[in-house]
Design an enzyme around this catalytic site. Structure first.
Site, short mmCIF file in Angstrom:
data_model
loop_
_atom_site.label_atom_id
_atom_site.label_comp_id
_atom_site.label_asym_id
_atom_site.label_seq_id
_atom_site.Cartn_x
_atom_site.Cartn_y
_atom_site.Cartn_z
N ASP A 152 0.85 -1.20 0.00
CA ASP A 152 0.00 0.00 0.00
C ASP A 152 0.88 1.25 0.00
O ASP A 152 0.60 2.23 -0.70
CB ASP A 152 -0.90 -0.02 1.24
CG ASP A 152 -1.62 -1.36 1.38
OD1 ASP A 152 -2.42 -1.68 0.49
OD2 ASP A 152 -1.34 -2.10 2.34
N HIS A 178 -4.71 -3.41 6.32
CA HIS A 178 -4.51 -3.69 4.89
C HIS A 178 -5.86 -4.10 4.31
O HIS A 178 -6.16 -5.29 4.15
CB HIS A 178 -3.47 -4.78 4.67
CG HIS A 178 -3.40 -5.19 3.22
ND1 HIS A 178 -2.95 -4.36 2.24
CD2 HIS A 178 -3.78 -6.34 2.58
CE1 HIS A 178 -3.03 -4.96 1.06
NE2 HIS A 178 -3.54 -6.17 1.25
#
Ligand SMILES: NC(=O)c1ccc[n+]([C@@H]2O[C@H](COP(=O)([O-])OP(=O)(O)OC[C@H]3O[C@@H](n4cnc5c(N)ncnc54)[C@H](O)[C@@H]3O)[C@@H](O)[C@H]2O)c1
Ligand SMILES: O=C(O)C[C@H](O)C(=O)O
Length: 330
Positions: free
Chosen positions: A160, A188
């Site tokens: 990410d 996440h």
């Protein structure tokens, strides 16, 4: 004197991330060009043959740093003496599966793997969970390894982070090398919060350089947070090479340290910093010093960020409550 090989266990070794990961580990990109590695691959019995095929290919690369490859379908054996554990194999969500079912199925994987790490890992073991839901799978594994320091269990939000670096650099016509101090907070998952308020681009504050809250809110944040789904939509399979790359980045920086004047993102057990309840495995701005992650302290969190951090942390708390309810953690 030549260094002793480091034992690296990879679960889900025959999967697509495994295939993108193993050759890079064996070539020295995980731990450095002076560190030999022994690979210990864990798979389910049905996938052992495929793992054997990958091991043949590893042999055929004649990597100078690769000191051996062993394949197991038993977690206790696979984690015996492990220094670096990459927990990639997980039970994916299938049609009709509720979130509780997914957490329970993964509890059946990460609980026993945590126990196996507790039983046999080396004293310096470091664990990175990649398999989803990564943060909560890490929490389950950690709960089953009471003799291993809690902070050795981490989950991956580096993908990410890397996605956010690229999106921000693209917006400002910069390169990823120009971008510093970006943060992924929380889970996440699609609730994660990529934060550019402390980021710098060519030394200038990134939020100011962007100067466009609508872009931040309606484009940047959803693009980063939903990138995993966009990749699945485009490839027909979830991200693999970029996920393997992020796992390499995470462990490399954990072991070797992060560069001065910058930080990265990793999901690590909260010590209560930034109002994130202690024990939750949440993504934070982190540096690695002397082989340990440290949360970057003292950042001012504005209202825009607070709301989004809290939402993602709430989701993590709900996941923790759900796995508690299932008896997977205390
Ligand atoms: N954190 C992240 O940023 C991130 C990014 C991409 C993918 N992922 C997740 O990583 C996981 C793996 O992805 P993939 O594309 O390699 O999946 P994949 O289905 O190609 O491979 C998974 C492998 O795990 C194995 N496996 C299943 N249960 C196991 C067990 N108990 N022990 C050992 N091996 C086991 C399977 O046999 C399979 O070979 C998925 O959960 C995916 O959602 C996370
Ligand atoms: O496997 C997924 O669901 C997506 C993955 O976590 C990703 O971020 O690419």
């Amino acid at each position: 004197m030549a260094k002793a090989p480091v034992n690296v266990t990879v679960t889900g070794a025959a999967g697509q991330i495994g295939y993108a990961l193993l050759f890079r580990i064996a070539s020295g990109q995980l731990l450095g060009a002076d560190t030999p590695v022994k690979l210990r691959l864990l798979e389910i019995p049905q996938a052992v043959k495929a793992a054997e095929g990958t091991a043949m290919e590893l042999d055929d690369c004649a990597f100078p740093l690769l000191a051996g490859v062993d394949i197991f379908d038993d977690a206790r054996q696979a984690f015996d003496g492990v220094n670096v554990a990459l927990l990639v194999g997980a039970r994916p969500r299938t049609k009709g599966m509720e979130r509780g079912d997914l957490l329970e199925a993964n509890g059946g994987i990460f609980g026993p793997q945590g126990e196996a790490i507790n039983a046999g890992a080396a004293d310096d073991v470091r664990v990175l969970v990649v398999g989803n839901p990564a943060n909560t799978n890490a929490l389950i594994a950690q709960a089953h390894a009471p003799d291993v320091p809690a902070e050795r269990f981490t989950a991956m939000t580096r993908l990410d982070h890397n996605r956010a670096l690229s999106q921000l650099a693209g917006k400002l016509d910069a390169t990823v090398n120009d971008v510093k101090k970006l943060t992924i907070w929380g889970n996440h998952s699609a609730t994660q919060y990529p934060d550019i308020f402390h980021a710098e681009v060519r030394g200038e504050n990134a939020a100011k350089a962007v100067g466009d809250e609508a872009w931040l809110r309606d484009t940047f944040i959803p693009t980063v947070a939903k990138r995993g789904a966009a990749i699945i939509e485009a490839r027909g399979a979830s991200s693999a090479a970029s996920a393997a790359n992020a796992a390499i980045d995470h462990v490399h920086d954990w072991v070797n340290g992060t560069p001065e004047g910058d930080w990265t993102s990793a999901a690590i057990p909260s010590d209560g910093s930034y109002g994130v309840p202690e024990g939750i495995i949440s993504s934070f701005p982190v540096v690695s010093r002397n082989g340990s992650w440290e949360i970057v302290q003292g950042l001012e969190v504005n209202e825009f960020s607070r709301e989004r951090i809290d939402a993602s942390v709430r989701e993590l708390q709900e996941e923790r409550e759900a796995v508690r309810g299932l008896g997977l953690i205390k």
